[in-house]
Structure formats: structure tokens, C-alpha cells
Design a protein around this motif. Structure first.
Motif, PDB file in Angstrom:
ATOM      1  N   ILE A 150       0.857  -1.192   0.000  1.00  0.00           N
ATOM      2  CA  ILE A 150       0.000   0.000   0.000  1.00  0.00           C
ATOM      3  C   ILE A 150       0.892   1.240   0.000  1.00  0.00           C
ATOM      4  O   ILE A 150       1.617   1.505   0.955  1.00  0.00           O
ATOM      5  CB  ILE A 150      -0.916   0.065   1.259  1.00  0.00           C
ATOM      6  CG1 ILE A 150      -1.361  -1.329   1.718  1.00  0.00           C
ATOM      7  CG2 ILE A 150      -2.093   1.015   1.024  1.00  0.00           C
ATOM      8  CD1 ILE A 150      -2.191  -2.110   0.776  1.00  0.00           C
TER       9      ILE A 150
ATOM     10  N   PHE B 188      -0.977  -0.603  -4.394  1.00  0.00           N
ATOM     11  CA  PHE B 188      -2.060   0.381  -4.387  1.00  0.00           C
ATOM     12  C   PHE B 188      -1.476   1.786  -4.250  1.00  0.00           C
ATOM     13  O   PHE B 188      -0.629   2.018  -3.386  1.00  0.00           O
ATOM     14  CB  PHE B 188      -2.998   0.135  -3.195  1.00  0.00           C
ATOM     15  CG  PHE B 188      -3.745  -1.160  -3.307  1.00  0.00           C
ATOM     16  CD1 PHE B 188      -5.030  -1.176  -3.832  1.00  0.00           C
ATOM     17  CD2 PHE B 188      -3.171  -2.356  -2.903  1.00  0.00           C
ATOM     18  CE1 PHE B 188      -5.736  -2.376  -3.946  1.00  0.00           C
ATOM     19  CE2 PHE B 188      -3.864  -3.552  -3.013  1.00  0.00           C
ATOM     20  CZ  PHE B 188      -5.147  -3.566  -3.528  1.00  0.00           C
TER      21      PHE B 188
ATOM     22  N   ALA C 243       1.352  17.267  -0.359  1.00  0.00           N
ATOM     23  CA  ALA C 243       2.717  17.597  -0.770  1.00  0.00           C
ATOM     24  C   ALA C 243       3.090  17.050  -2.144  1.00  0.00           C
ATOM     25  O   ALA C 243       3.922  17.634  -2.833  1.00  0.00           O
ATOM     26  CB  ALA C 243       3.708  17.064   0.269  1.00  0.00           C
TER      27      ALA C 243
ATOM     28  N   GLU D 268      -7.496   4.622  -3.314  1.00  0.00           N
ATOM     29  CA  GLU D 268      -7.178   4.841  -1.905  1.00  0.00           C
ATOM     30  C   GLU D 268      -7.588   3.595  -1.122  1.00  0.00           C
ATOM     31  O   GLU D 268      -8.741   3.173  -1.180  1.00  0.00           O
ATOM     32  CB  GLU D 268      -7.948   6.060  -1.371  1.00  0.00           C
ATOM     33  CG  GLU D 268      -7.680   6.306   0.101  1.00  0.00           C
ATOM     34  CD  GLU D 268      -8.521   7.441   0.677  1.00  0.00           C
ATOM     35  OE1 GLU D 268      -9.342   8.028  -0.058  1.00  0.00           O
ATOM     36  OE2 GLU D 268      -8.342   7.732   1.874  1.00  0.00           O
TER      37      GLU D 268
ATOM     38  N   PRO E 155       4.285   9.707   5.464  1.00  0.00           N
ATOM     39  CA  PRO E 155       3.962  10.709   6.477  1.00  0.00           C
ATOM     40  C   PRO E 155       2.600  11.372   6.251  1.00  0.00           C
ATOM     41  O   PRO E 155       2.033  11.955   7.167  1.00  0.00           O
ATOM     42  CB  PRO E 155       5.081  11.746   6.335  1.00  0.00           C
ATOM     43  CG  PRO E 155       5.666  11.532   4.979  1.00  0.00           C
ATOM     44  CD  PRO E 155       5.459  10.098   4.652  1.00  0.00           C
TER      45      PRO E 155
ATOM     46  N   LYS F  83       3.897  25.407   6.132  1.00  0.00           N
ATOM     47  CA  LYS F  83       3.016  25.175   4.974  1.00  0.00           C
ATOM     48  C   LYS F  83       1.576  25.158   5.474  1.00  0.00           C
ATOM     49  O   LYS F  83       1.320  24.848   6.640  1.00  0.00           O
ATOM     50  CB  LYS F  83       3.355  23.837   4.334  1.00  0.00           C
ATOM     51  CG  LYS F  83       4.782  23.778   3.830  1.00  0.00           C
ATOM     52  CD  LYS F  83       4.885  22.783   2.687  1.00  0.00           C
ATOM     53  CE  LYS F  83       6.243  22.793   2.060  1.00  0.00           C
ATOM     54  NZ  LYS F  83       7.315  22.261   2.902  1.00  0.00           N
TER      55      LYS F  83
ATOM     56  N   PHE G 269      -0.879  23.133   5.115  1.00  0.00           N
ATOM     57  CA  PHE G 269      -1.391  21.894   5.709  1.00  0.00           C
ATOM     58  C   PHE G 269      -0.710  21.559   7.026  1.00  0.00           C
ATOM     59  O   PHE G 269      -1.099  20.631   7.705  1.00  0.00           O
ATOM     60  CB  PHE G 269      -1.283  20.735   4.723  1.00  0.00           C
ATOM     61  CG  PHE G 269       0.113  20.303   4.391  1.00  0.00           C
ATOM     62  CD1 PHE G 269       0.754  20.828   3.289  1.00  0.00           C
ATOM     63  CD2 PHE G 269       0.765  19.376   5.163  1.00  0.00           C
ATOM     64  CE1 PHE G 269       2.039  20.430   2.964  1.00  0.00           C
ATOM     65  CE2 PHE G 269       2.049  18.964   4.843  1.00  0.00           C
ATOM     66  CZ  PHE G 269       2.685  19.499   3.740  1.00  0.00           C
TER      67      PHE G 269
ATOM     68  N   GLN H  14       8.439   6.011   6.194  1.00  0.00           N
ATOM     69  CA  GLN H  14       8.441   7.024   7.252  1.00  0.00           C
ATOM     70  C   GLN H  14       7.407   6.737   8.341  1.00  0.00           C
ATOM     71  O   GLN H  14       7.566   7.134   9.486  1.00  0.00           O
ATOM     72  CB  GLN H  14       8.190   8.402   6.618  1.00  0.00           C
ATOM     73  CG  GLN H  14       8.216   9.537   7.604  1.00  0.00           C
ATOM     74  CD  GLN H  14       9.197  10.638   7.250  1.00  0.00           C
ATOM     75  OE1 GLN H  14      10.158  10.423   6.521  1.00  0.00           O
ATOM     76  NE2 GLN H  14       8.951  11.814   7.772  1.00  0.00           N
TER      77      GLN H  14
ATOM     78  N   SER I 283      13.624   5.825   4.766  1.00  0.00           N
ATOM     79  CA  SER I 283      12.290   5.323   4.415  1.00  0.00           C
ATOM     80  C   SER I 283      12.404   4.227   3.370  1.00  0.00           C
ATOM     81  O   SER I 283      11.821   3.140   3.509  1.00  0.00           O
ATOM     82  CB  SER I 283      11.408   6.454   3.876  1.00  0.00           C
ATOM     83  OG  SER I 283      11.238   7.425   4.864  1.00  0.00           O
TER      84      SER I 283
HETATM   85  C1  LIG Z   1       6.261  18.183   3.215  1.00  0.00           C
HETATM   86  C2  LIG Z   1       7.329  17.169   3.400  1.00  0.00           C
HETATM   87  C3  LIG Z   1       8.643  17.495   3.056  1.00  0.00           C
HETATM   88  C4  LIG Z   1       9.666  16.549   3.213  1.00  0.00           C
HETATM   89  N1  LIG Z   1      10.938  16.873   2.868  1.00  0.00           N
HETATM   90  C5  LIG Z   1      11.932  15.945   2.954  1.00  0.00           C
HETATM   91  C6  LIG Z   1      13.270  16.255   2.513  1.00  0.00           C
HETATM   92  O1  LIG Z   1      13.539  17.336   2.034  1.00  0.00           O
HETATM   93  N2  LIG Z   1      14.212  15.289   2.653  1.00  0.00           N
HETATM   94  C7  LIG Z   1      13.939  14.055   3.159  1.00  0.00           C
HETATM   95  O2  LIG Z   1      14.856  13.225   3.247  1.00  0.00           O
HETATM   96  N3  LIG Z   1      12.679  13.751   3.579  1.00  0.00           N
HETATM   97  C8  LIG Z   1      11.671  14.668   3.477  1.00  0.00           C
HETATM   98  N4  LIG Z   1      10.397  14.370   3.895  1.00  0.00           N
HETATM   99  C9  LIG Z   1      10.111  13.102   4.410  1.00  0.00           C
HETATM  100  C10 LIG Z   1       9.747  12.240   3.175  1.00  0.00           C
HETATM  101  O3  LIG Z   1       8.427  12.305   2.819  1.00  0.00           O
HETATM  102  C11 LIG Z   1       9.915  10.863   3.449  1.00  0.00           C
HETATM  103  O4  LIG Z   1      11.206  10.734   3.874  1.00  0.00           O
HETATM  104  C12 LIG Z   1       9.682   9.913   2.278  1.00  0.00           C
HETATM  105  O5  LIG Z   1       9.033  10.410   1.149  1.00  0.00           O
HETATM  106  C13 LIG Z   1       8.829   8.887   2.899  1.00  0.00           C
HETATM  107  O6  LIG Z   1       8.773   7.811   2.042  1.00  0.00           O
HETATM  108  P1  LIG Z   1       7.547   6.831   2.197  1.00  0.00           P
HETATM  109  O7  LIG Z   1       7.693   5.825   1.128  1.00  0.00           O
HETATM  110  O8  LIG Z   1       7.437   6.378   3.582  1.00  0.00           O
HETATM  111  O9  LIG Z   1       6.288   7.776   1.926  1.00  0.00           O
HETATM  112  P2  LIG Z   1       5.869   8.552   0.590  1.00  0.00           P
HETATM  113  O10 LIG Z   1       7.044   8.734  -0.288  1.00  0.00           O
HETATM  114  O11 LIG Z   1       5.103   9.733   1.026  1.00  0.00           O
HETATM  115  O12 LIG Z   1       4.885   7.510  -0.114  1.00  0.00           O
HETATM  116  C14 LIG Z   1       3.647   7.146   0.437  1.00  0.00           C
HETATM  117  C15 LIG Z   1       2.697   6.891  -0.713  1.00  0.00           C
HETATM  118  O13 LIG Z   1       1.492   6.336  -0.192  1.00  0.00           O
HETATM  119  C16 LIG Z   1       0.388   6.916  -0.856  1.00  0.00           C
HETATM  120  N5  LIG Z   1      -0.784   6.760   0.025  1.00  0.00           N
HETATM  121  C17 LIG Z   1      -1.050   7.366   1.205  1.00  0.00           C
HETATM  122  N6  LIG Z   1      -2.204   6.900   1.736  1.00  0.00           N
HETATM  123  C18 LIG Z   1      -2.674   5.971   0.867  1.00  0.00           C
HETATM  124  C19 LIG Z   1      -3.825   5.129   0.847  1.00  0.00           C
HETATM  125  N7  LIG Z   1      -4.716   5.141   1.849  1.00  0.00           N
HETATM  126  N8  LIG Z   1      -4.017   4.304  -0.204  1.00  0.00           N
HETATM  127  C20 LIG Z   1      -3.132   4.270  -1.237  1.00  0.00           C
HETATM  128  N9  LIG Z   1      -2.029   5.044  -1.278  1.00  0.00           N
HETATM  129  C21 LIG Z   1      -1.789   5.877  -0.230  1.00  0.00           C
HETATM  130  C22 LIG Z   1       0.826   8.337  -1.105  1.00  0.00           C
HETATM  131  O14 LIG Z   1       0.113   8.925  -2.166  1.00  0.00           O
HETATM  132  C23 LIG Z   1       2.307   8.152  -1.436  1.00  0.00           C
HETATM  133  O15 LIG Z   1       2.529   7.970  -2.802  1.00  0.00           O
HETATM  134  C24 LIG Z   1       9.365  15.274   3.743  1.00  0.00           C
HETATM  135  C25 LIG Z   1       8.054  14.955   4.081  1.00  0.00           C
HETATM  136  C26 LIG Z   1       7.038  15.887   3.908  1.00  0.00           C
HETATM  137  C27 LIG Z   1       5.642  15.507   4.261  1.00  0.00           C
END
Ligand SMILES: Cc1cc2nc3c(=O)[nH]c(=O)nc-3n(C[C@H](O)[C@H](O)[C@H](O)COP(=O)(O)OP(=O)(O)OC[C@H]3O[C@@H](n4cnc5c(N)ncnc54)[C@H](O)[C@@H]3O)c2cc1C
Length: 457
Positions: free
Chosen positions: A6, A29, A65, A145, A161, A238, A240, A361, A371
Motif C-alpha cells: 500500500i 495500491f 505535498a 485509496e 507521512p 506550509k 497543511f 516514514q 524510508s
Molecule cells: C512536506 C514534506 C517534506 C519533506 N521533505 C523531505 C526532505 O527534504 N528530505 C527528506 O529526506 N525527507 C523529506 N520528507 C520526508 C519524506 O516524505 C519521506 O522521507 C519519504 O518520502 C517517505 O517515504 P515513504 O515511502 O514512507 O512515503 P511517501 O514517499 O510519502 O509515499 C507514500 C505513498 O502512499 C500513498 N498513500 C497514502 N495513503 C494511501 C492510501 N490510503 N491508499 C493508497 N495510497 C496511499 C501516497 O500517495 C504516497 O505515494 C518530507 C516529508 C514531507 C511531508
């Protein structure tokens, strides 16, 4: 059997890629809507990728974001941090490379010059990940979703996040209500070797042990610190992120703005320590051990929204921190994450239902590389489970193993953690050689881990 992944962010993409390469069918997903020209299957005639062919069954939503429909989108900075192995981020990336990381491949493919940092062209980076995932015969992408899980199937939750609201509600019910946080408040961490321990003393308030180092400040020193803190530049909030701060968790500069003495009656109070200090001590800053060995120390109550540059400038005005090396700087932002120390095994399985693994994250790691790295481990463990083998975790001497150990066993409240050297067990050598030797040990142990579990035959 198939695995549901997911979220097609950094962690989800890594998990899906690992599993698919092992010949396991993955259903991935992603809720963000399709807006570009990618597809779930490569068009055989034209070789193009048209995403409109991907399964899209229900109404779709996005995050505050993300700007594109691509997988592994970098939502802010375009750097994955240093690639030098004597930095936490650099060592982790080297370990990820050993683990055949998709994110590292994408970063190398889209590399832009930025000194010792691994910076990327963000579009090329996420194009690479998207194409790899969409063209993989073992991955089916479903654009919707997810609102709940089939708890009898094998699931990897990597929703990041900014996990959607509906799914967050489901997660809150799945785990214990209090263990899903929506906001983080990170205080800076300093390397103990850079602290001047002659400018303070060890001791807990009211003589309850000696777990804290108390940096002492005279009124003159506090004065300079206070005025610079008020003037310092902050990261703009920001839209949000405009959440109400909890009173117990205010940014240090916000407390300071309420009056000259508020800090001295709050986090910088010498209360319970006065009998240890001379009359000219006006304020103290407490440093608390972040790791068992005490190589990393956090500034208690110093969560902040100052820019990184300003944090270094202002916090070095604290006498014991004049030459401080910060292994992590403070931040405060919206962030959905679990109290993994109460909920997850170091294998990333949910303790109460090991069919559900978490990655990214949301597990309480911080940053792009960490992450993504947890996504590989979730993928490895889903594969081991399908093979009828015991899930595993890299040794604590590796950066990834140390990080997983930290998030799954930290005592008290868990605040997100990034890869820092202080998490690695000590090595008895001269300070000068410590980081390099720890890095070599980590890479050697990661190779042994990969061989032992026959992760790549
Ligand atoms: C505003 C912001 C700025 C950031 N800046 C930095 C930075 O500069 N440097 C850094 O190292 N880290 C940064 N981070 C942290 C960064 O987001 C994470 O390190 C990284 O992207 C997390 O990876 P992830 O795979 O856990 O989540 P994400 O890359 O966010 O992927 C999660 C995915 O899940 C999807 N999703 C969510 N809920 C559902 C659902 N119910 N069903 C289906 N899909 C869903 C989302 O659309 C997304 O595509 C930032 C975070 C935020 C919020």
C-alpha cells in the motif's frame, strides 16, 4: 500467493521491486490520480507507458505535498544526503546498494553534481522508479485509496507521512489509539565527542540518577542566546502544517517569544539542580543520551522550526555546545507515524498481526533514504514468510539494523530518527578512526547478512 503493497512512494516501490524480482506477485495500491503518460503494462507495439490503462476503480485522492502521479516522488529537497560512508546517510546508502536498492539505482541514473551529496533530477528519478515498477510483469498497480486491509492476506503498509485520513482512521483502530502520531517535534542531536563537558555537570533533577548532562549558562550567556533565538530565521509553515501546537511540545523559539523568563521557568529551568550549581548559573540546557553508549545526546525540549543554518548558529551559543557537531537538527512538521517501539518487531511485522508489515516514514524513521531502506527489509521479510522461513533484521552493527533496533525498542516516546552514527555500537579505537571502522564493520556485516539469508543468489 501475492503481497499487497500500500503506497507507491519510496518504501513501497522498494518493497514491490524486491518481491517482484523474487518472482512474487505484487498488488500495489496508490491513491494519487493518474495525470501523465505512464501505464501499468508496457505497450508491446509502441514500447510506451500509458498509465490510463492501469486499473482505476474508485474515486482517487492525493496528498498535500505530492505534485505528480509518479512513484517515488521526492516531495521536497532533491538530495538524498551525503554519500560518504563516514556519515550516517552515506553509510546507509552504501548498505542499500548492497541490497540492490531501486532508489539507489534511480538516484545514480538521475544524478546531478552536488559535492559529496547524492542530488538527483527529481523528474528523471521518479520516472525511473515509475517505469521500473509499471513494466515489471509481477507487479499490478491499482490506483485507489486503500481504506482498510484484508488482514488475512500479506500486506506491506508504506503510506508515508501523509497517509490518507480514512486509512489513518482504520490504522488507529487496528493498533491502539494512542500509538499513531500525526505530528512530530524533533529536537537536535549532538555527537557527544563534540560537547565541552567542562561547561556543566551530569545529574538528573532532584538527584534521580545522572542520566542528563546539564550545560550551564550565566545571565550574560543566556542574554545573548535569548536575543539571537528571537531574531533567528524560521522555516515557513506550509498551509497543511498549520496545526495547533500542543502546549507541552512548543517550539523553543515560540516559548521564548512569550517573555524573557519563560524558558528559564520551562525547559531551561535549573529547578531540582540548584544545589549543584553556583549562584551565577542562570539557566541550564539538558542533554539526554539517545543511545545506550551515550555517543549521541539530544537537547531536551529543544524542538524547533528554525532553519538548519540558524539552529547551528544559535545553539552553538550554549557554552558546552560551542563546537557542537549536530548529527540531527530539529524540526516540527505533520507526520503520520507509529509508536513502533510499542507495535512493531525489528522485522517490521506488526506484533499483534505479523501478516501486516510496515515500511517507510510511517515506522518512525526519518528521511528519503531511511524510508526507502525499510521498504527493502519489509520486502525481504514478506518473501521469507512466503518461503516458510523466519523473518529477519540486519545486525545492529549495520546502520539499517541499528535504525530498526532503535525504532522497535526505544524506551518511552518515539520521535522519528534518521541514520546517525551514534546508533552504532562503539568500537574501541582512537576517535579519529572510529567512524571509518564502524562503516567498514557495517558493510562487512551487511554482506554477511545478505549471504547468510541467501537474499541474492
Ligand atoms: C512536506 C514534506 C517534506 C519533506 N521533505 C523531505 C526532505 O527534504 N528530505 C527528506 O529526506 N525527507 C523529506 N520528507 C520526508 C519524506 O516524505 C519521506 O522521507 C519519504 O518520502 C517517505 O517515504 P515513504 O515511502 O514512507 O512515503 P511517501 O514517499 O510519502 O509515499 C507514500 C505513498 O502512499 C500513498 N498513500 C497514502 N495513503 C494511501 C492510501 N490510503 N491508499 C493508497 N495510497 C496511499 C501516497 O500517495 C504516497 O505515494 C518530507 C516529508 C514531507 C511531508
Amino acid at each position: 500467493m501475492k503481497v499487497n503493497v500500500i503506497g507507491a512512494g519510496l518504501a513501497g516501490s522498494e518493497a514491490a521491486y524486491f518481491l517482484a524480482n523474487k518472482g512474487i506477485k505484487v498488488r500495489m495500491f496508490e491513491m494519487r490520480p493518474i495525470t501523465s503518460h505512464f501505464t501499468s503494462r508496457q505497450d508491446e507495439k509502441t514500447g510506451t507507458h500509458d498509465v490510463r490503462n492501469a486499473t482505476q476503480t474508485r474515486p482517487i485522492t492525493t496528498t498535500e505535498a505530492h505534485k505528480t502521479d509518479k512513484f517515488g516522488e521526492l516531495v521536497c529537497s532533491n538530495t538524498l544526503g551525503s554519500f560518504e560512508i563516514t556519515t550516517g546517510a552515506g553509510l546507509l546508502k552504501k548498505e542499500m546498494e548492497l541490497l540492490n536498492s531501486l532508489v539507489i539505482k534511480a538516484a545514480k541514473h538521475s544524478y546531478v553534481k552536488a559535492g559529496s551529496a547524492l542530488a538527483v533530477d527529481r523528474n528523471e528519478f521518479s520516472d525511473f522508479i515509475t517505469k521500473t515498477i509499471l513494466s515489471h510483469p509481477n507487479i499490478e498497480v491499482v490506483r485507489e485509496e486503500v481504506e482498510s486491509l484484508n488482514e488475512n492476506e500479506l500486506n506491506i503498509v508504506a503510506t508515508g507521512p501523509l497517509t490518507s485520513e480514512k486509512f489513518s482512521k482504520y490504522l488507529k483502530n487496528l493498533i491502539t489509539d494512542d500509538y499513531l502520531y500525526f505530528y512530530d517535534a524533533i529536537a537536535p542531536i549532538v555527537e557527544a565527542s563534540s560537547v565541552d563537558f567542562s561547561k556543566g555537570f551530569w545529574g538528573s533533577r532532584y538527584d534521580k540518577g545522572d542520566d542528563y548532562f546539564n550545560c550551564t549558562m550565566t545571565k550574560e550567556e543566556y542574554d545573548i542566546f535569548y536575543n539571537e533565538l528571537l531574531k533567528a530565521e524560521k522555516v515557513p509553515t506550509k498551509d497543511f502544517e498549520r496545526v495547533v501546537h500542543f502546549e507541552g511540545c512548543l517550539p523553543i523559539e515560540e516559548i521564548a517569544s512569550r517573555g524573557y523568563e519563560t524558558l528559564v521557568f520551562g525547559p531551561m529551568s535549573p529547578k531540582g539542580l540548584k544545589h549543584h550549581i553556583s549562584k551565577d548559573v542562570y539557566a541550564i540546557v539538558q542533554l539526554r543520551k539517545e543511545t545506550k553508549e551515550g555517543e549521541a545526546l539530544s537537547l531536551v525540549g529543544f524542538q524547533t522550526k528554525l532553519t538548519y543554518k540558524e539552529q547551528v548558529r544559535v545553539f552553538r551559543l550554549i557554552p558546552c555546545l560551542r563546537n557542537a557537531v549536530f548529527s540531527r537538527l530539529g524540526s516540527m512538521h505533520r507526520n503520520t507515524f507509529l509508536q513502533s517501539n510499542k507495535l512493531l518487531k525489528p522485522t517490521l511485522e506488526l506484533r499483534k498481526n505479523p501478516n501486516i508489515l510496515f515500511a517507510g516514514q510511517i515506522t518512525g524513521v526519518e528521511g528519503y533514504s531511511a524510508s526507502a531502506a525499510t521498504g527493502i527489509i519489509a520486502g525481504i521479510n514478506a518473501w521469507l514468510k512466503l518461503e516458510g522461513k523466519e523473518p529477519t533484521t540486519p545486525p545492529k552493527t549495520t546502520m539499517l539494523g541499528a535504525l530498526l533496533d532503535y525504532i522497535s525498542s526505544k524506551e518511552g516516546e518515539l520521535q522519528p530518527m534518521n541514520p546517525v552514527f551514534g546508533l552504532l555500537p562503539d568500537i574501541e579505537v582512537h576517535k579519529k578512526h572510529k567512524k571509518l571502522l564502524k562503516a567498514y564493520r557495517a558493510l562487512f556485516d551487511m554482506k554477511k547478512f545478505i549471504e547468510h539469508h541467501k537474499i541474492y543468489d
